[in-house]
Design an enzyme around this catalytic site. Structure first.
Site, PDB file in Angstrom:
ATOM      1  N   PHE A 187       0.859  -1.194   0.000  1.00  0.00           N
ATOM      2  CA  PHE A 187       0.000   0.000   0.000  1.00  0.00           C
ATOM      3  C   PHE A 187       0.889   1.235   0.000  1.00  0.00           C
ATOM      4  O   PHE A 187       1.705   1.428   0.891  1.00  0.00           O
ATOM      5  CB  PHE A 187      -0.931   0.038   1.211  1.00  0.00           C
ATOM      6  CG  PHE A 187      -1.882   1.189   1.134  1.00  0.00           C
ATOM      7  CD1 PHE A 187      -3.134   1.033   0.553  1.00  0.00           C
ATOM      8  CD2 PHE A 187      -1.529   2.458   1.585  1.00  0.00           C
ATOM      9  CE1 PHE A 187      -4.021   2.104   0.434  1.00  0.00           C
ATOM     10  CE2 PHE A 187      -2.404   3.535   1.466  1.00  0.00           C
ATOM     11  CZ  PHE A 187      -3.649   3.349   0.890  1.00  0.00           C
ATOM     12  N   ASP A 218       9.323   3.121   1.374  1.00  0.00           N
ATOM     13  CA  ASP A 218       8.147   3.894   1.789  1.00  0.00           C
ATOM     14  C   ASP A 218       7.923   3.712   3.282  1.00  0.00           C
ATOM     15  O   ASP A 218       7.403   2.693   3.736  1.00  0.00           O
ATOM     16  CB  ASP A 218       6.930   3.436   0.978  1.00  0.00           C
ATOM     17  CG  ASP A 218       5.694   4.270   1.282  1.00  0.00           C
ATOM     18  OD1 ASP A 218       5.741   5.104   2.214  1.00  0.00           O
ATOM     19  OD2 ASP A 218       4.680   4.093   0.584  1.00  0.00           O
ATOM     20  N   LYS A 251       2.099  10.611   8.022  1.00  0.00           N
ATOM     21  CA  LYS A 251       1.439  10.100   9.237  1.00  0.00           C
ATOM     22  C   LYS A 251       2.044  10.675  10.522  1.00  0.00           C
ATOM     23  O   LYS A 251       1.930  11.864  10.764  1.00  0.00           O
ATOM     24  CB  LYS A 251       1.478   8.566   9.242  1.00  0.00           C
ATOM     25  CG  LYS A 251       0.533   7.957   8.186  1.00  0.00           C
ATOM     26  CD  LYS A 251       0.356   6.477   8.423  1.00  0.00           C
ATOM     27  CE  LYS A 251      -0.542   5.820   7.418  1.00  0.00           C
ATOM     28  NZ  LYS A 251      -1.885   5.603   7.917  1.00  0.00           N
ATOM     29  N   THR A 307       2.012  24.176  -5.123  1.00  0.00           N
ATOM     30  CA  THR A 307       1.814  25.471  -4.465  1.00  0.00           C
ATOM     31  C   THR A 307       2.329  25.455  -3.027  1.00  0.00           C
ATOM     32  O   THR A 307       3.129  26.299  -2.632  1.00  0.00           O
ATOM     33  CB  THR A 307       0.335  25.872  -4.486  1.00  0.00           C
ATOM     34  OG1 THR A 307      -0.071  26.023  -5.842  1.00  0.00           O
ATOM     35  CG2 THR A 307       0.118  27.199  -3.761  1.00  0.00           C
TER      36      THR A 307
END
Lengths: 496, 496
Positions: free
Chosen positions: A212, A321, A352, A376
């Site tokens: 995931f 990751d 997280k 941005t």
């Protein structure tokens, strides 16, 4: 007068925070002591107030994922209070995203500090007009906890964006190497505008089953866990390979597990060859140091070293990751530090518990041109202000050591339960407090979780039939005891 | 003592805010008066302190996009102060992302309010464990300014994620229709895990040349502005069509422009047919009501109605990307309200001045299952707390009317300049204060922008040779005067 009352309240909060954070070196841990001592359940969960709010929210958006509504004002430390007044020991902590639990004084302090006020009020376009204190914030916070060997860091707003831009850094590096470091051609620059080669090359990323990595298109293309995340979305034909399926207890299956991992490393090489030949060259490999959403699947240090060897040999990017595994939950700040790799990964993504998204990268994976990795906001300095307090608490209170102690205690408790309930539990596993146990069936797991919640323990699931533990960094042995007593009680009712 | 000093400072800030926000109904506008009355330039920009910080940041990340470092504590209203003490009238406002300028008392108030404290401290997994006040916050803030005919809203963390998940809502709707509303099959659910059909169908989205929708893979696939955003990234082969290239002044080219737009609407139909035949069916169309990054390109209400007609007729999704055009800058809350469409768009994305990302959607584009549109944070309640203050100011101070007045004044000024400098300026255009003017060459534009900055006016560019204006919502005629005087001065030096 209302405003005066509020001011006094705020003043008291700040004074309390000030005393807590200066009077006692271990303020954060002593504050955790002022939590409730145990759960208190007064209604069904979700209770009547939650149900009413769910019904109201249903007028505005799909509520299929809402468990219950929370009273965050009255949640403290490891204990979450819902709107019906139920107080739960929280072992899932907002999908593993709360480093110091609820209302930690250090975070209250960060919001209350006058010198932080403008940081919360004026969110800048950080990549173009950074604030005066940005470099020192980066140095004192993100760089101070960077994975060994990595000095470069880029902030982002969330986990999926961190993965997306981490992958982009890999693609840029791959094509830049292919150009021999030369500037892109006019044809490169024009064709990419139309999504066409050579400017938009048909590169791919290799990922693993049950992974995931997020829910935007690039991150989702590397994700292979549940259909609810993926169904109906067009996806690039990127390759993936099985993730090791280790047998437990590990010490009894050393040879089998090594063979399994070696086989998969071979499959990785074969898959890369296959895609290169197909004209869909693999530019990099993305992997979680522990697969979380996909079932808390662990692999050995040798496996991750094997991936480093393959990617280094072939000049591919290696993205680790750490969105769910970072920020100290494993007892080291980054889970991949447990692997002692001969060379660091090329990209390490986070989010997280880090409160901000972003990624570290090796210097060689830093784009040459400006504006390549940008948007941005590229993150939010106010989240770094909060993270700064988290990092201070972790360092000053030796939280990583605490996590190791509590993690060992939790895992040994799980193993005892597994011995006591062999028909229901298997594969107790963990690193720090990032731990899990499997059930015989998904239905049993779900029923146990529901019964635990009735006793005021809130947990999370993952994979097919796994219960995962994702407590705060301030989770201690006494919290393990609170959980384990209720876990035993719930499991014993199944045996009857 | 330091802490006491800080407390007093905070107290004064809050008392000031309290007086400002209750003593005068037009507090926000009267506060804007306490801005500097004009720019003040004391060094080159970037000055020595900015240059030093850029050098330091360069140790940590690519700094190619950094213009200068800012002193946000000492920036007020429409005036931005940099770390070297230069005070600039800001007509670009953090890439168009500041609704009320710098340090607006209403926003300071939001951060200082004790009842908001826990919102800033405890960021939840909003889609699963929402806070007690979440429904009322959504109703009072996002729903209260929803585009006509839209009652559903979903928060997200940033603009690109808003577009990604808006597109996903379109894909889900398209395939759900195709299944006749039936549940997905086992084959659907299994194949999507491997990125394969039928679960991952080869659907596409139609976009326009010169568009900008974000920098994650799905949003970037719909983006066709500059190579720096796109080069080296693998992209799906999704179709795009030219955006109308209108001739100015509009009133002199009514027929030509209508013909241009009709031709493009035909091209849209042809392209959809072509891709359907290729086995890459178009599930939806994404468009900005005004193309911003791509050059402030306007099209008529008829054009956008034409796209609504085509998408409605074919059962496709119509995504109006209002990330840069929303939140009142055009004089209506949403730019597409100017088009008076017979039926609302299906998805309206927002971010930037809205301080939170997200999208509105029609009920028919709401996923049936939970967990389809989700991630850990799905936004941030603290940003809604800030946005709530912005929405209050917009409503109480009739900001949309102010924007219309100032926008008209700015545009008429630009037109006068265009008459005065016909060899340099063309195509003055605008809607509210979202306005722009083209230069004869990119080099001239860049030089004018550099010279304006020397006079303390900070502007932004877009497209090939366009100067775009993106002031705050509190930009007034007096600010236009400050700009126009310096603009005239800079342009006159070119004529010599």
């Amino acid at each position: 007068m209302l405003v005066t009352r509020r001011l006094n309240l705020l003043l008291r909060t700040i004074e309390k925070t000030h005393n807590d954070s200066t009077g006692d070196k271990h303020a954060s841990l002593s504050i955790a002591v002022s939590e409730p001592s145990e759960p208190k359940v007064v209604t069904d969960i979700p209770g009547p107030k939650s149900k009413q709010l769910i019904q109201e929210l249903d007028q505005i958006q799909n509520v299929g994922a809402v468990h219950f509504f929370c009273d965050y004002d009255n949640s403290h430390g490891n204990y979450l209070t819902d709107v019906d007044g139920n107080v739960m020991l929280d072992l899932y902590t907002q999908i593993s995203s709360l480093p110091l639990g609820y209302n930690h004084p250090a975070l209250i302090n960060a919001v209350s500090k006058p010198e932080n006020l403008s940081t919360f009020v004026n969110r800048p376009a950080l990549g173009v007009y950074p604030p005066a204190d940005w470099v020192s914030r980066l140095q004192n916070v993100l760089v101070s906890v960077s994975p060994p060997g990595m000095t470069q860091v880029q902030t982002m707003a969330c986990g999926a964006c961190s993965v997306e831009h981490g992958l982009k850094a890999i693609f840029i590096k791959y094509m830049s190497d292919k150009r021999g470091g030369k500037a892109p051609s006019k044809e490169d620059m024009e064709s990419c505008i139309a999504n066409e080669a050579p400017g938009s090359p048909p590169l791919t990323i290799l990922s693993f089953s049950n992974s995931f990595h997020g829910r935007t298109m690039g991150a989702l293309a590397c994700t292979h866990s549940k259909w609810l995340h993926k169904l109906d979305f067009p996806m690039p034909a990127w390759p993936h390979v099985r993730f090791p399926d280790l047998k437990y207890p590990l010490e009894e299956f050393v040879e089998e597990n090594r063979a399994e991992e070696n086989k998969i490393l071979e499959e990785v090489e074969d898959k890369i060859e296959e895609y290169n030949k197909k004209g869909l060259p693999v530019a990099g490999v993305i992997v979680e140091p522990v697969q979380c959403e996909g079932g808390d699947n662990f692999a050995s240090a040798d496996f991750f070293q094997g991936l480093r060897d393959i990617t280094s040999k072939r000049g591919l990017g290696y993205l680790m990751d750490e969105v769910q595994t970072g920020c100290g939950v494993t007892g080291k700040f980054w889970a991949h530090e447990h692997f002692n790799l001969t060379d660091t990964p090329d990209i390490v993504t986070f989010s997280k518990k880090m409160l901000t998204g972003g990624f570290y990268n090796k210097s060689s994976f830093r784009p040459k041109e400006g504006y390549r990795i940008l948007n941005t906001w590229v993150g939010d300095p106010s989240k770094i202000a909060l993270l700064g307090e988290v990092v201070n608490v972790i360092k000053e209170d030796n939280i990583l050591d605490e996590v190791k102690v509590t993690g060992d205690y939790l895992l040994s408790g799980l193993k005892q339960m597994q011995v006591k309930y062999p028909g229901m539990l298997s594969k107790s596993r963990g690193l720090g407090t990032l731990s899990a146990v499997d059930f015989n069936t998904a239905a049993t797991r779900d029923k146990v979780m529901a019964n635990l919640r009735k006793k005021g323990v809130h947990t999370g699931s993952c994979g097919e039939k796994t219960l995962r533990f994702r407590p705060t960094l301030l989770f201690q042995n006494k919290h393990v005891d609170v959980f384990m007593e209720r876990f035993d009680d719930v499991l014993s009712q199944f045996e009857k």
